[in-house]
Enzyme design. Structure first.
Site, PDB file in Angstrom:
ATOM      1  N   MET A   1      -9.507   6.966  -0.206  1.00 43.97           N
ATOM      2  CA  MET A   1     -10.284   7.400   0.958  1.00 43.97           C
ATOM      3  C   MET A   1     -10.913   8.767   0.666  1.00 43.97           C
ATOM      4  O   MET A   1     -10.226   9.660   0.200  1.00 43.97           O
ATOM      5  CB  MET A   1      -9.379   7.488   2.189  1.00 43.97           C
ATOM      6  CG  MET A   1      -8.656   6.184   2.502  1.00 43.97           C
ATOM      7  SD  MET A   1      -7.538   6.364   3.896  1.00 43.97           S
ATOM      8  CE  MET A   1      -6.837   4.730   3.989  1.00 43.97           C
TER       9      MET A   1
ATOM     10  N   ASP B   1      -5.064   2.763  -1.753  1.00 43.45           N
ATOM     11  CA  ASP B   1      -6.101   3.037  -0.755  1.00 43.45           C
ATOM     12  C   ASP B   1      -6.799   4.353  -1.084  1.00 43.45           C
ATOM     13  O   ASP B   1      -6.210   5.417  -0.916  1.00 43.45           O
ATOM     14  CB  ASP B   1      -5.488   3.107   0.645  1.00 43.45           C
ATOM     15  CG  ASP B   1      -5.124   1.734   1.172  1.00 43.45           C
ATOM     16  OD1 ASP B   1      -3.970   1.549   1.596  1.00 43.45           O
ATOM     17  OD2 ASP B   1      -6.000   0.850   1.132  1.00 43.45           O
TER      18      ASP B   1
ATOM     19  N   ASP C   1      -5.695  -7.103   4.937  1.00 44.29           N
ATOM     20  CA  ASP C   1      -5.272  -5.700   4.873  1.00 44.29           C
ATOM     21  C   ASP C   1      -5.278  -5.031   6.240  1.00 44.29           C
ATOM     22  O   ASP C   1      -6.329  -4.865   6.851  1.00 44.29           O
ATOM     23  CB  ASP C   1      -6.238  -4.945   3.935  1.00 44.29           C
ATOM     24  CG  ASP C   1      -5.804  -3.517   3.668  1.00 44.29           C
ATOM     25  OD1 ASP C   1      -6.587  -2.789   3.036  1.00 44.29           O
ATOM     26  OD2 ASP C   1      -4.694  -3.155   4.071  1.00 44.29           O
TER      27      ASP C   1
ATOM     28  N   HIS D   1      -8.585  -0.038  -3.664  1.00 43.40           N
ATOM     29  CA  HIS D   1      -9.412  -0.378  -2.489  1.00 43.40           C
ATOM     30  C   HIS D   1     -10.273   0.848  -2.206  1.00 43.40           C
ATOM     31  O   HIS D   1      -9.798   1.840  -1.662  1.00 43.40           O
ATOM     32  CB  HIS D   1      -8.479  -0.707  -1.318  1.00 43.40           C
ATOM     33  CG  HIS D   1      -9.183  -0.967  -0.016  1.00 43.40           C
ATOM     34  ND1 HIS D   1      -8.505  -1.018   1.189  1.00 43.40           N
ATOM     35  CD2 HIS D   1     -10.506  -1.144   0.283  1.00 43.40           C
ATOM     36  CE1 HIS D   1      -9.390  -1.225   2.161  1.00 43.40           C
ATOM     37  NE2 HIS D   1     -10.586  -1.311   1.641  1.00 43.40           N
TER      38      HIS D   1
ATOM     39  N   MET E   1     -10.447  -7.039   6.275  1.00 46.67           N
ATOM     40  CA  MET E   1      -9.830  -5.881   6.935  1.00 46.67           C
ATOM     41  C   MET E   1      -9.393  -6.304   8.332  1.00 46.67           C
ATOM     42  O   MET E   1     -10.236  -6.688   9.160  1.00 46.67           O
ATOM     43  CB  MET E   1     -10.803  -4.707   7.029  1.00 46.67           C
ATOM     44  CG  MET E   1     -11.107  -4.031   5.715  1.00 46.67           C
ATOM     45  SD  MET E   1      -9.650  -3.405   4.861  1.00 46.67           S
ATOM     46  CE  MET E   1      -8.904  -2.367   6.101  1.00 46.67           C
TER      47      MET E   1
ATOM     48  N   SER F   1       0.862  -1.174   0.000  1.00 46.06           N
ATOM     49  CA  SER F   1       0.000   0.000   0.000  1.00 46.06           C
ATOM     50  C   SER F   1       0.896   1.220   0.000  1.00 46.06           C
ATOM     51  O   SER F   1       1.856   1.275   0.771  1.00 46.06           O
ATOM     52  CB  SER F   1      -0.874   0.024   1.253  1.00 46.06           C
ATOM     53  OG  SER F   1      -1.336   1.352   1.488  1.00 46.06           O
TER      54      SER F   1
ATOM     55  N   GLY G   1       1.822  -1.916   4.081  1.00 47.31           N
ATOM     56  CA  GLY G   1       2.104  -0.493   3.931  1.00 47.31           C
ATOM     57  C   GLY G   1       3.331  -0.112   4.728  1.00 47.31           C
ATOM     58  O   GLY G   1       4.460  -0.099   4.209  1.00 47.31           O
ATOM     59  N   SER G   2       3.142   0.155   6.018  1.00 48.55           N
ATOM     60  CA  SER G   2       4.240   0.617   6.873  1.00 48.55           C
ATOM     61  C   SER G   2       5.334  -0.431   7.051  1.00 48.55           C
ATOM     62  O   SER G   2       6.455  -0.085   7.424  1.00 48.55           O
ATOM     63  CB  SER G   2       3.678   1.043   8.235  1.00 48.55           C
ATOM     64  OG  SER G   2       2.835   0.033   8.746  1.00 48.55           O
TER      65      SER G   2
ATOM     66  N   GLY H   1      -1.973  -3.820   9.332  1.00 46.54           N
ATOM     67  CA  GLY H   1      -1.122  -4.324  10.408  1.00 46.54           C
ATOM     68  C   GLY H   1      -0.328  -5.565  10.061  1.00 46.54           C
ATOM     69  O   GLY H   1       0.104  -6.294  10.961  1.00 46.54           O
TER      70      GLY H   1
ATOM     71  N   PHE I   1      -6.485   4.406   8.045  1.00 42.03           N
ATOM     72  CA  PHE I   1      -5.105   4.832   8.269  1.00 42.03           C
ATOM     73  C   PHE I   1      -4.123   3.686   8.111  1.00 42.03           C
ATOM     74  O   PHE I   1      -4.452   2.534   8.433  1.00 42.03           O
ATOM     75  CB  PHE I   1      -4.958   5.416   9.681  1.00 42.03           C
ATOM     76  CG  PHE I   1      -5.851   6.602   9.917  1.00 42.03           C
ATOM     77  CD1 PHE I   1      -7.128   6.431  10.438  1.00 42.03           C
ATOM     78  CD2 PHE I   1      -5.445   7.870   9.552  1.00 42.03           C
ATOM     79  CE1 PHE I   1      -7.979   7.512  10.618  1.00 42.03           C
ATOM     80  CE2 PHE I   1      -6.278   8.971   9.729  1.00 42.03           C
ATOM     81  CZ  PHE I   1      -7.550   8.788  10.255  1.00 42.03           C
ATOM     82  N   GLY I   2      -2.900   3.997   7.640  1.00 40.52           N
ATOM     83  CA  GLY I   2      -1.826   3.018   7.664  1.00 40.52           C
ATOM     84  C   GLY I   2      -1.187   3.024   9.043  1.00 40.52           C
ATOM     85  O   GLY I   2      -1.494   3.887   9.876  1.00 40.52           O
TER      86      GLY I   2
ATOM     87  N   MET J   1     -12.514   2.999  -0.359  1.00 40.68           N
ATOM     88  CA  MET J   1     -13.109   3.359   0.941  1.00 40.68           C
ATOM     89  C   MET J   1     -13.819   4.701   0.743  1.00 40.68           C
ATOM     90  O   MET J   1     -13.432   5.725   1.302  1.00 40.68           O
ATOM     91  CB  MET J   1     -12.012   3.436   2.002  1.00 40.68           C
ATOM     92  CG  MET J   1     -11.444   2.078   2.373  1.00 40.68           C
ATOM     93  SD  MET J   1      -9.895   2.165   3.280  1.00 40.68           S
ATOM     94  CE  MET J   1      -8.736   2.322   1.907  1.00 40.68           C
TER      95      MET J   1
ATOM     96  N   HIS K   1      -1.304  -1.791  -4.118  1.00 42.09           N
ATOM     97  CA  HIS K   1      -2.602  -1.571  -3.474  1.00 42.09           C
ATOM     98  C   HIS K   1      -2.821  -0.066  -3.302  1.00 42.09           C
ATOM     99  O   HIS K   1      -2.033   0.605  -2.639  1.00 42.09           O
ATOM    100  CB  HIS K   1      -2.572  -2.264  -2.118  1.00 42.09           C
ATOM    101  CG  HIS K   1      -3.838  -2.229  -1.322  1.00 42.09           C
ATOM    102  ND1 HIS K   1      -4.864  -3.136  -1.499  1.00 42.09           N
ATOM    103  CD2 HIS K   1      -4.247  -1.418  -0.315  1.00 42.09           C
ATOM    104  CE1 HIS K   1      -5.825  -2.874  -0.631  1.00 42.09           C
ATOM    105  NE2 HIS K   1      -5.485  -1.843   0.095  1.00 42.09           N
TER     106      HIS K   1
HETATM  107  C1  DX5 Z   1      -6.307   1.040   5.825  1.00 34.25           C
HETATM  108  C2  DX5 Z   1      -5.853   0.598   4.463  1.00 34.25           C
HETATM  109  C3  DX5 Z   1      -4.601  -0.249   4.482  1.00 34.25           C
HETATM  110  C4  DX5 Z   1      -3.389   0.404   5.112  1.00 34.25           C
HETATM  111  C5  DX5 Z   1      -2.285  -0.613   5.252  1.00 34.25           C
HETATM  112  O1  DX5 Z   1      -7.568   1.568   5.748  1.00 34.25           O
HETATM  113  O2  DX5 Z   1      -6.884  -0.087   3.797  1.00 34.25           O
HETATM  114  O3  DX5 Z   1      -4.307  -0.680   3.171  1.00 34.25           O
HETATM  115  O4  DX5 Z   1      -2.970   1.492   4.364  1.00 34.25           O
HETATM  116  O5  DX5 Z   1      -1.217  -0.060   5.957  1.00 34.25           O
HETATM  117  P1  DX5 Z   1      -0.418  -0.912   7.076  1.00 34.25           P
HETATM  118  O6  DX5 Z   1       0.153  -2.100   6.356  1.00 34.25           O
HETATM  119  O7  DX5 Z   1       0.648   0.050   7.537  1.00 34.25           O
HETATM  120  O8  DX5 Z   1      -1.375  -1.297   8.135  1.00 34.25           O
HETATM  121 ZN    ZN Z   2      -6.307  -1.009   1.864  1.00 39.17          ZN
END
Ligand code: DX5
Ligand code: ZN
Length: 225
Positions: free
Chosen positions: A41, A39, A179, A70, A141, A12, A201-202, A181, A147-148, A72, A37
């Protein structure tokens, strides 16, 4: 001999360096990830605003792997065409945000693109069961969307196992993606619970190590004892 299962990574870009997004994506592709991926939002369905079709379109020429969006956002139907025209290869829909998800799935299929379905941590699998047969991917999810950098919700492993059972029973070709953590501690338990694809992501875009090093460690983590 059964082919060993291999985890597929879907970085992500939420925590990537937005000033150098094309390069950040190319680093991940060079490291062997399966897809990217995106995201999306809208500050309404989730309490955060990320980016739109213009960013997807600008990344397309720099990315040789599939782009998955994705969504949202509160009104997926209104933005399907801009994201598909931007070059997204698959669209992931939230069951909570679609008033008539069967017709939204059909609209994506009409464009011969892939479609996924997802649900928030608090939504039961029974809400998406009627649509599993008509999608390519089910996304679990494992954090509250928005948020990441959040922590993997403990109850997610049980939901992944139940989702794997559902897919095996109804649509064995459907991919199971997780998706939120996912990192060196949580990827293997989610993989052992039956997931195939991992949004990261992180765990990929951070100051601890390079994208290539992070991807290699994550892929290697499934073999850890
Ligand atoms: C959250 C997103 C995820 C997020 C993943 O709403 O859908 O894709 O960015 O980031 P990490 O891997 O850092 O949790
Ligand atoms: Zn996502």
């Amino acid at each position: 001999m059964m082919n060993p299962r291999i985890p597929k990574l879907a970085p992500s870009i939420m925590t990537a360096d937005f000033a150098h997004l094309g390069n950040q994506v190319q680093q991940a592709v060079a490291a062997g990830v399966d897809r990217i991926h995106l995201d999306i939002m809208d500050g309404h369905f989730v309490p955060n605003i990320s980016f739109g079709p213009l960013v997807a379109a600008s990344l397309r020429p720099h990315c040789t792997v599939p782009l998955e969006a994705h969504l949202m956002i509160s009104d997926a139907d209104q933005y399907l065409t801009p994201f598909l025209d931007a070059g997204c290869d698959s669209i992931i829909l939230h069951i909570e945000a679609c008033s008539n998800i069967a017709s939204t799935i059909a609209a994506i299929r009409k464009r011969q693109k892939k479609v996924g379905i997802t649900l928030n941590p608090g939504t039961p699998l029974s809400a998406i069961e009627p649509y599993v047969a008509s999608v390519d991917l089910l996304l679990i999810m494992s954090v509250q969307p928005g948020f990441g950098g959040q922590s993997f919700l403990p109850g997610s492993l049980e939901k992944i196992r139940a989702a794997r059972e559902l897919i095996n029973r109804i649509n064995p070709h459907c991919e199971l993606e997780v998706d939120g953590g996912i990192n060196l501690q949580t990827l293997k338990p989610a993989f052992d619970a039956g997931a195939d694809v991992f949004v990261v992501g992180s765990a990929v875009y951070n100051s601890k190590a390079s994208v290539a090093q992070n991807v290699a460690q994550l892929l290697g983590s499934v073999h850890a004892r």
